[in-house]
Design a protein around this motif. Structure first.
Motif, mmCIF file in Angstrom:
data_model
loop_
_atom_site.group_PDB
_atom_site.id
_atom_site.type_symbol
_atom_site.label_atom_id
_atom_site.label_comp_id
_atom_site.label_asym_id
_atom_site.label_seq_id
_atom_site.Cartn_x
_atom_site.Cartn_y
_atom_site.Cartn_z
ATOM 1 N N CYS A 103 0.817 -1.214 0.000
ATOM 2 C CA CYS A 103 0.000 0.000 0.000
ATOM 3 C C CYS A 103 0.852 1.266 0.000
ATOM 4 O O CYS A 103 0.423 2.307 -0.510
ATOM 5 C CB CYS A 103 -0.935 0.008 1.215
ATOM 6 N N ARG A 108 -1.902 7.375 -5.836
ATOM 7 C CA ARG A 108 -3.247 7.797 -5.463
ATOM 8 C C ARG A 108 -4.291 7.322 -6.461
ATOM 9 O O ARG A 108 -5.401 6.925 -6.077
ATOM 10 C CB ARG A 108 -3.280 9.322 -5.367
ATOM 11 N N TYR A 111 -5.701 3.832 -5.706
ATOM 12 C CA TYR A 111 -6.695 3.775 -4.633
ATOM 13 C C TYR A 111 -8.060 4.220 -5.135
ATOM 14 O O TYR A 111 -9.083 3.602 -4.826
ATOM 15 C CB TYR A 111 -6.252 4.649 -3.464
ATOM 16 N N ARG A 355 -6.290 12.768 -0.697
ATOM 17 C CA ARG A 355 -5.387 12.355 0.379
ATOM 18 C C ARG A 355 -5.786 13.000 1.699
ATOM 19 O O ARG A 355 -5.669 12.377 2.760
ATOM 20 C CB ARG A 355 -3.946 12.732 0.024
ATOM 21 N N MET A 407 -1.022 3.091 3.416
ATOM 22 C CA MET A 407 -1.581 4.173 2.603
ATOM 23 C C MET A 407 -1.291 5.527 3.227
ATOM 24 O O MET A 407 -0.926 6.487 2.534
ATOM 25 C CB MET A 407 -3.083 3.970 2.455
ATOM 26 N N SER A 410 2.283 6.470 2.586
ATOM 27 C CA SER A 410 2.505 6.951 1.223
ATOM 28 C C SER A 410 2.049 8.395 1.073
ATOM 29 O O SER A 410 2.666 9.181 0.341
ATOM 30 C CB SER A 410 1.754 6.059 0.234
#
Length: 476
Positions: A103, A108, A111, A355, A407, A410
């Motif tokens: 992940c 982006r 996802y 995000r 995630m 990141s």
């Protein structure tokens, strides 16, 4: 020859009242020096990233230690290896670290692309779990549907054990953030919230809440937090609060869920409730009282020896209180507070809305679930059966939580200062292959002398970009 008074050699006197002057030594560091040092560390480009990894790593180590402490004696008494549940938790942590690594490497757009598919998979698994529970109601046989067997809140397919409600948390985070970002400024309109956000989320709440009311409360916290960060009007939250209260009470008094009423009654009046209903709560109190300030010592607790039900998952905070005392409890609470700070710091610094919403939702997920679990142990809220993130025993919960942390990590690497620092001193190729690739630098963070004005990183982020000025072409 002596210096005249008032010259540059004059200074504060270190002479004592009845003795010679003492040499001036270094001053002891005070609170201001400590605060300045912490502020300097937090101003570093990758501070959010390393703070997140350090906090989650410490919580994971504490969890593995306490799972072994809470299960070793009971497993040995049952004739199993004292390391059996620790090995299971270590295996789940290994799979979770792989999920974290994967992940952290995903961009982006990946996802956002898999958000709808993950939501559909989680809802299908939840519907299957509820269907098996309904079909097996009142029967003596173990609930199953073909090769798929239901065990409490888990689905068993051969050796694979999965808790669908944990997958639903991650799915709601990325799907809800994607939908809100696509709608942009239109989320102030009721019709935009009703298509498809509210109906889909309501169905998800029903599917989760029928089997797991505690997880439904966590999902509600995630959803309300995303709506607040997205800028939804205040009147929407009032309507949602009324609908949520009606829905929760309906799930509490649902047919076949009498234990929820017993838990609610035990919370309201633990002194006069049924012994079976209050047994877990009272044993948790005894564990907390037995621990005192510094605890009885790691591994020396006694309430976990089949006196405290679910000591290794739902009530592991009581085991921490007994063995590590108030000091251990404050340490765990402080780590979750630092995790909340790191998560919201990332949400505030990332360069795009998706995000920002997803980071806020993941942070509310971990912190809200921790508060509900700890509140149930110390009787601030009714017991809901939720595990303590990263600490309680549970394979599905640990794997999905570490994937969500990946995630979030990141996202932390895409902070403007962090991305610039990583590109200024790029790591080796093998490090990028084994750990994480370099993040892309958002267009809005380009230097002033770059060609063209700054623009948003993604055209669907709901933030209109500035218009590019037209430059007349020269005639040849």
């Amino acid at each position: 020859m002596t210096d005249a008074p008032g010259t540059a050699h004059d200074g504060p006197s270190d002479r004592g009242a009845d003795g010679p002057a003492r040499p001036a030594g270094p001053r002891a560091p005070g609170p201001a020096v400590f605060v300045s040092a912490v502020r300097g560390l937090l101003e570093r480009p990758l501070a959010s990233y390393y703070l997140l990894l350090a906090t989650v790593g410490l919580l994971l180590v504490i969890g593995l230690t306490m799972v072994f402490s809470a299960t070793a004696v009971t497993q040995y008494g049952l004739g199993h290896s004292p390391y059996s549940l620790l090995v299971q938790q270590l295996a789940a942590a290994g799979v979770g670290l792989i999920a974290f690594w994967a992940c952290q490497r995903l961009p982006r757009r990946t996802y956002r692309a898999m958000a709808r598919l993950l939501l559909m998979i989680s809802m299908a698994l939840l519907a299957m779990l509820d269907l098996i529970i309904l079909l097996s109601a009142g029967t003596a046989s173990s609930p199953h549907l073909g090769p798929i067997q239901a065990s409490g809140l888990w689905l068993n397919v051969g050796p694979v054990v999965l808790q669908p409600s944990e997958v639903a948390k991650f799915a709601l985070v990325i799907w809800g953030a994607d939908v809100l970002v696509r709608k942009g400024e239109r989320i102030v309109e009721w019709r935009e919230l009703m298509n498809p956000l509210f109906p889909v989320v309501g169905l998800l709440f029903v599917l989760v809440g029928y089997a797991d009311l505690g997880t439904m409360l966590v999902l509600l916290t995630i959803f309300v937090g995303m709506l607040f960060v997205a800028g939804v009007r205040g009147r929407v939250f009032g309507v949602m609060l009324g609908v949520a209260l009606v829905g929760v009470m309906g799930l509490v008094f649902a047919p076949g869920k009498g234990y929820r009423i017993d838990r609610f009654t035990a919370f309201l009046d633990p002194a006069h409730c049924n012994q079976d209903d209050c047994f877990q709560i009272k044993q948790g109190w005894y564990a907390i009282a037995h621990g005192g300030w510094f605890g009885v010592g790691l591994g020396d607790g006694t309430l976990k020896w089949n006196w405290l039900p679910e000591a290794h998952n739902d009530f592991i905070f009581a085991v921490i209180a007994e063995e590590l005392g108030v000091v251990g409890c404050v340490t765990v609470v402080t780590l979750f507070a630092v995790l909340a700070y790191a998560g919201f710091r990332i949400a505030r610094r990332v360069p795009d809305n998706f995000r920002r919403l997803a980071a806020s939702a993941v942070t509310l997920w971990f912190v809200g679930q921790a508060l509900i679990n700890i509140g149930g142990v110390i009787r601030l809220v009714p017991v809901t059966g939720l595990v303590l993130p990263f600490i309680s025993h549970g394979g599905s919960a640990l794997v999905v939580s570490l994937a969500a942390v990946g995630m979030l990590a990141s996202f932390a690497r895409t902070e403007p200062e962090a991305a610039a620092a990583l590109h200024a001193r790029p790591s080796g190729k093998w490090v990028q292959l084994l750990w994480a690739p370099l993040p892309a630098i958002a267009r809005s963070n380009r230097p002033r002398d770059a060609a063209g004005p700054p623009e948003p990183e993604h055209p669907a982020d709901g933030v209109p970009g500035p218009r590019r000025p037209t430059v007349p072409r020269r005639r040849k």
